[in-house]
Design an enzyme around this catalytic site. Sequence first.
Site, PDB file in Angstrom:
ATOM      1  CG  ASP A  18      -1.780  -1.230   1.297  1.00  0.00           C
ATOM      2  OD1 ASP A  18      -2.281  -1.658   0.240  1.00  0.00           O
ATOM      3  OD2 ASP A  18      -1.902  -1.793   2.396  1.00  0.00           O
ATOM      4  CE  LYS A  21       3.100  -2.450  -4.472  1.00  0.00           C
ATOM      5  NZ  LYS A  21       2.669  -2.187  -3.095  1.00  0.00           N
ATOM      6  CB  ALA A  44      -2.342  -7.137  -5.335  1.00  0.00           C
ATOM      7  N   GLY A  45      -4.174  -4.878  -4.123  1.00  0.00           N
ATOM      8  CA  GLY A  45      -5.191  -3.885  -4.448  1.00  0.00           C
ATOM      9  C   GLY A  45      -4.494  -2.622  -4.898  1.00  0.00           C
ATOM     10  CG  HIS A  46      -1.904  -2.047  -7.659  1.00  0.00           C
ATOM     11  ND1 HIS A  46      -1.033  -2.441  -8.635  1.00  0.00           N
ATOM     12  CD2 HIS A  46      -1.328  -2.396  -6.488  1.00  0.00           C
ATOM     13  CE1 HIS A  46       0.018  -3.005  -8.071  1.00  0.00           C
ATOM     14  NE2 HIS A  46      -0.149  -2.990  -6.771  1.00  0.00           N
ATOM     15  CD  GLN A 233       0.925  -8.944  -2.294  1.00  0.00           C
ATOM     16  OE1 GLN A 233       1.700  -9.491  -3.034  1.00  0.00           O
ATOM     17  NE2 GLN A 233      -0.356  -8.869  -2.573  1.00  0.00           N
ATOM     18  CB  THR A 248       1.875 -12.038   1.143  1.00  0.00           C
ATOM     19  OG1 THR A 248       0.907 -12.729   0.350  1.00  0.00           O
ATOM     20  CG2 THR A 248       3.054 -11.600   0.281  1.00  0.00           C
ATOM     21  CB  THR A 308      -7.425  -1.433  -2.510  1.00  0.00           C
ATOM     22  OG1 THR A 308      -6.614  -0.316  -2.218  1.00  0.00           O
ATOM     23  CG2 THR A 308      -8.083  -1.229  -3.848  1.00  0.00           C
ATOM     24  NE  ARG A 312      -7.741  -6.578   6.303  1.00  0.00           N
ATOM     25  CZ  ARG A 312      -6.794  -7.503   6.361  1.00  0.00           C
ATOM     26  NH1 ARG A 312      -6.624  -8.198   7.452  1.00  0.00           N
ATOM     27  NH2 ARG A 312      -5.989  -7.723   5.339  1.00  0.00           N
ATOM     28  CB  VAL A 423       2.002  16.627  -3.747  1.00  0.00           C
ATOM     29  CG1 VAL A 423       3.427  16.769  -3.244  1.00  0.00           C
ATOM     30  CG2 VAL A 423       1.926  16.927  -5.241  1.00  0.00           C
TER      31      VAL A 423
END
Length: 437
Positions: A18, A21, A44-46, A233, A248, A308, A312, A423
């Site tokens: 997180d 990336k 994964a969550g992008h 990750q 993981t 994502t 959580r 930013v």
Amino acid sequence: MRFDRLGHTCVIGLQWGDEGKGKVVDLLTEHFDASVRYSGGANAGHTVLVGREKFALHQLPSGILREGVLNIITGGTVIDPAVLLGEIASLRDRGVRVDANRLRISDRAHVVFPYHRREDVLAEGAARGDGKIGTTARGIGPCYADKMNRHRAIRICDLYRPAKLRERLSAIVAHKNALMRSVYSSDETFDAAKLADEYMEFAGQLRSFVCDTTVLLAELAKAGKRILFEGAQGALLDIDHGTYPYVTSSSCTGGGVASGAGVSSAMLQSRIGVIKAYSTRVGSGPFPTELRDGVGDTIRERGGEYGTTTGRPRRIGWLDLVAARYAALLVAPTHLALLHLDTLSGFEHVHICTAYRYGGELLNTLPADAYLLEEVEPIFETLPGWNSDLRGVRRFADLPETAKAFVRRISSEIGAPVGLIGVGPERDQTILVEDMS
Ligand code: IMP
């Protein structure tokens, strides 16, 4: 950082995932011909913001949001076909073209089945106290465990051999049903024949995407195409080198790129280490700089720090440079991308952890023992904060002096130049740094 000079590049998180990336990869894909996922799976969550639209990607590489980029999911990943097909369908609904010119998946990737997801949940439920890892419940650990075990694993290529698949699934499911009963006292059962039918149907839908991705990557490289390897990750969640057992089940460091993608490590010309201006982690595990107070809550709300994949709330802490320096040893970044600098605006002081104290001893590197790491005392260095909103800043020179000093300090601690600063969440809320003076 000049994107056009990077050559084949990997983007790797230097914390516990997180780090942002998704945003970095999204910015880079414009300059690359192919975007590659080489490890992990639907855990994964992008998150990528394009204009006003927010896209959350789990299995698909972020390059899927750029026309002209070929997206490749290689053999080191684990693929949940139901999730992947759902993601493809939802992107198509939103007007994103997904066809074999835009997506390829490896015939060697391992397949996640419903029994993996159940095993993940039941194993976590059965764990006591600090035995819980806090997984994403996507079946990742059980699927990688079956891969290593070999007797009970199914790869994408196996889905195209109906008789063999039925035979193998029948033996695997008998084992899984016995496991449900005897280990987890659960009377739920899986039906091998039904699973075989369902997964062959998925396989039919995926067929046009499936190929040998090692051969494909070699051909692309030979044709002079530029390839971006998109880490999932973060290095501190790596199965071998992270804060084990709170990690993981795949390789999230530099070495994982080569083995997971099936390319030589000599191919990687640039390695971008992504780091947030503070630390976060989801799930259990040691977190020496964790903030369990209002400061942590402020950062969580400002930074939108919610998972994502699982929603959580992420745990928040000050930047842990002991951990990040260790991650950098594993990745050897040629550049750093420092994200969420804007999120730290408004604090009178900001803190960075540069060492730990344990039993009167000073520790400068990350200990192997996760339980010891739970007990270390972080040693903080305090730096003056900055008040202004950084979201409109586009040049390093225009940052407040205190923010510049913070960035330089991180760069010198980790030993790599900062080439990009985030930013804000939008694509254009980015500073490309040529020189940090
Ligand atoms: P698993 O990968 O679902 O087995 O989860 C193992 C650990 O890695 C848990 O602490 C998860 O919260 C964490 N994890 C897995 N994927 C990600 C991710 O993409 N970002 C952050 N943490 C993750």
